[in-house]
Design a protein around this motif. Structure first.
Motif, PDB file in Angstrom:
ATOM      1  N   ALA A  46       0.844  -1.202   0.000  1.00  0.00           N
ATOM      2  CA  ALA A  46       0.000   0.000   0.000  1.00  0.00           C
ATOM      3  C   ALA A  46       0.878   1.250   0.000  1.00  0.00           C
ATOM      4  O   ALA A  46       0.590   2.226  -0.699  1.00  0.00           O
ATOM      5  N   SER A  47       1.956   1.205   0.782  1.00  0.00           N
ATOM      6  CA  SER A  47       2.888   2.340   0.816  1.00  0.00           C
ATOM      7  C   SER A  47       3.555   2.540  -0.542  1.00  0.00           C
ATOM      8  O   SER A  47       3.758   3.671  -0.976  1.00  0.00           O
ATOM      9  N   ALA A  48       3.897   1.433  -1.200  1.00  0.00           N
ATOM     10  CA  ALA A  48       4.502   1.528  -2.533  1.00  0.00           C
ATOM     11  C   ALA A  48       3.557   2.249  -3.483  1.00  0.00           C
ATOM     12  O   ALA A  48       3.978   3.126  -4.241  1.00  0.00           O
ATOM     13  N   GLU A  49       2.299   1.893  -3.419  1.00  0.00           N
ATOM     14  CA  GLU A  49       1.305   2.540  -4.286  1.00  0.00           C
ATOM     15  C   GLU A  49       1.219   4.035  -3.982  1.00  0.00           C
ATOM     16  O   GLU A  49       1.203   4.863  -4.889  1.00  0.00           O
ATOM     17  N   LEU A  50       1.189   4.375  -2.688  1.00  0.00           N
ATOM     18  CA  LEU A  50       1.108   5.791  -2.295  1.00  0.00           C
ATOM     19  C   LEU A  50       2.351   6.568  -2.728  1.00  0.00           C
ATOM     20  O   LEU A  50       2.271   7.752  -3.052  1.00  0.00           O
ATOM     21  N   LEU A  51       3.497   5.896  -2.708  1.00  0.00           N
ATOM     22  CA  LEU A  51       4.754   6.541  -3.093  1.00  0.00           C
ATOM     23  C   LEU A  51       4.963   6.564  -4.604  1.00  0.00           C
ATOM     24  O   LEU A  51       5.894   7.185  -5.099  1.00  0.00           O
ATOM     25  N   GLY A  52       4.118   5.847  -5.330  1.00  0.00           N
ATOM     26  CA  GLY A  52       4.277   5.789  -6.777  1.00  0.00           C
ATOM     27  C   GLY A  52       5.383   4.855  -7.219  1.00  0.00           C
ATOM     28  O   GLY A  52       5.938   5.001  -8.305  1.00  0.00           O
ATOM     29  N   VAL A  53       5.707   3.876  -6.376  1.00  0.00           N
ATOM     30  CA  VAL A  53       6.730   2.891  -6.707  1.00  0.00           C
ATOM     31  C   VAL A  53       6.026   1.666  -7.301  1.00  0.00           C
ATOM     32  O   VAL A  53       5.123   1.111  -6.674  1.00  0.00           O
ATOM     33  N   PRO A  54       6.414   1.242  -8.511  1.00  0.00           N
ATOM     34  CA  PRO A  54       5.769   0.085  -9.131  1.00  0.00           C
ATOM     35  C   PRO A  54       5.875  -1.169  -8.255  1.00  0.00           C
ATOM     36  O   PRO A  54       6.879  -1.372  -7.566  1.00  0.00           O
ATOM     37  N   ILE A  55       4.852  -2.011  -8.315  1.00  0.00           N
ATOM     38  CA  ILE A  55       4.811  -3.200  -7.482  1.00  0.00           C
ATOM     39  C   ILE A  55       5.990  -4.133  -7.753  1.00  0.00           C
ATOM     40  O   ILE A  55       6.505  -4.776  -6.838  1.00  0.00           O
ATOM     41  N   TYR A  56       6.458  -4.189  -9.009  1.00  0.00           N
ATOM     42  CA  TYR A  56       7.593  -5.071  -9.295  1.00  0.00           C
ATOM     43  C   TYR A  56       8.854  -4.596  -8.570  1.00  0.00           C
ATOM     44  O   TYR A  56       9.694  -5.417  -8.178  1.00  0.00           O
ATOM     45  N   ILE A  57       8.984  -3.291  -8.358  1.00  0.00           N
ATOM     46  CA  ILE A  57      10.122  -2.768  -7.596  1.00  0.00           C
ATOM     47  C   ILE A  57       9.968  -3.155  -6.125  1.00  0.00           C
ATOM     48  O   ILE A  57      10.938  -3.550  -5.474  1.00  0.00           O
ATOM     49  N   ALA A  58       8.758  -3.046  -5.592  1.00  0.00           N
ATOM     50  CA  ALA A  58       8.504  -3.442  -4.208  1.00  0.00           C
ATOM     51  C   ALA A  58       8.857  -4.914  -4.007  1.00  0.00           C
ATOM     52  O   ALA A  58       9.516  -5.278  -3.021  1.00  0.00           O
ATOM     53  N   LYS A  59       8.451  -5.756  -4.950  1.00  0.00           N
ATOM     54  CA  LYS A  59       8.760  -7.188  -4.844  1.00  0.00           C
ATOM     55  C   LYS A  59      10.261  -7.433  -4.946  1.00  0.00           C
ATOM     56  O   LYS A  59      10.812  -8.295  -4.263  1.00  0.00           O
ATOM     57  N   THR A  60      10.939  -6.678  -5.801  1.00  0.00           N
ATOM     58  CA  THR A  60      12.392  -6.793  -5.930  1.00  0.00           C
ATOM     59  C   THR A  60      13.078  -6.405  -4.624  1.00  0.00           C
ATOM     60  O   THR A  60      14.007  -7.082  -4.168  1.00  0.00           O
ATOM     61  N   LEU A  61      12.608  -5.329  -4.013  1.00  0.00           N
ATOM     62  CA  LEU A  61      13.172  -4.898  -2.734  1.00  0.00           C
ATOM     63  C   LEU A  61      12.904  -5.933  -1.646  1.00  0.00           C
ATOM     64  O   LEU A  61      13.772  -6.185  -0.799  1.00  0.00           O
ATOM     65  N   GLU A  62      11.723  -6.537  -1.656  1.00  0.00           N
ATOM     66  CA  GLU A  62      11.422  -7.602  -0.697  1.00  0.00           C
ATOM     67  C   GLU A  62      12.410  -8.757  -0.865  1.00  0.00           C
ATOM     68  O   GLU A  62      12.929  -9.294   0.117  1.00  0.00           O
ATOM     69  N   GLY A  63      12.679  -9.130  -2.108  1.00  0.00           N
ATOM     70  CA  GLY A  63      13.639 -10.197  -2.383  1.00  0.00           C
ATOM     71  C   GLY A  63      15.041  -9.829  -1.932  1.00  0.00           C
ATOM     72  O   GLY A  63      15.763 -10.667  -1.373  1.00  0.00           O
TER      73      GLY A  63
END
Length: 72
Positions: A46-63
């Motif tokens: 949800a924070s990624a969406e609010l920040l305008g960060v694409p979900i694939y980047i969020a998943k990459t950062l999680e990895g």
């Protein structure tokens, strides 16, 4: 103020991609207890969406954080 009002309007004059850095820090904090709970993952996404960060980047950062934790 609500987070949904603050994050999209956030602007900093720095050289790094601070939106991704904030997301990385949020993921890192979520992994602090070695348990990245579904509620934490949902909050990060949800924070990624609010920040305008694409979900694939969020998943990459999680990895990335997951790999860092496994190396520790």
């Amino acid at each position: 103020s609500k987070l949904s009002d603050i994050l999209p309007a956030l602007q900093l004059d720095v050289r790094l991609n601070y939106r991704r850095a904030l997301l990385y820090d949020a993921i890192k904090m979520s992994f602090a207890d070695n348990d990245y709970a579904d509620s934490e993952r949902s909050a990060v996404r949800a924070s990624a969406e609010l920040l305008g960060v694409p979900i694939y980047i969020a998943k990459t950062l999680e990895g990335l954080v997951n790999t860092e934790k496994s190396i520790e």
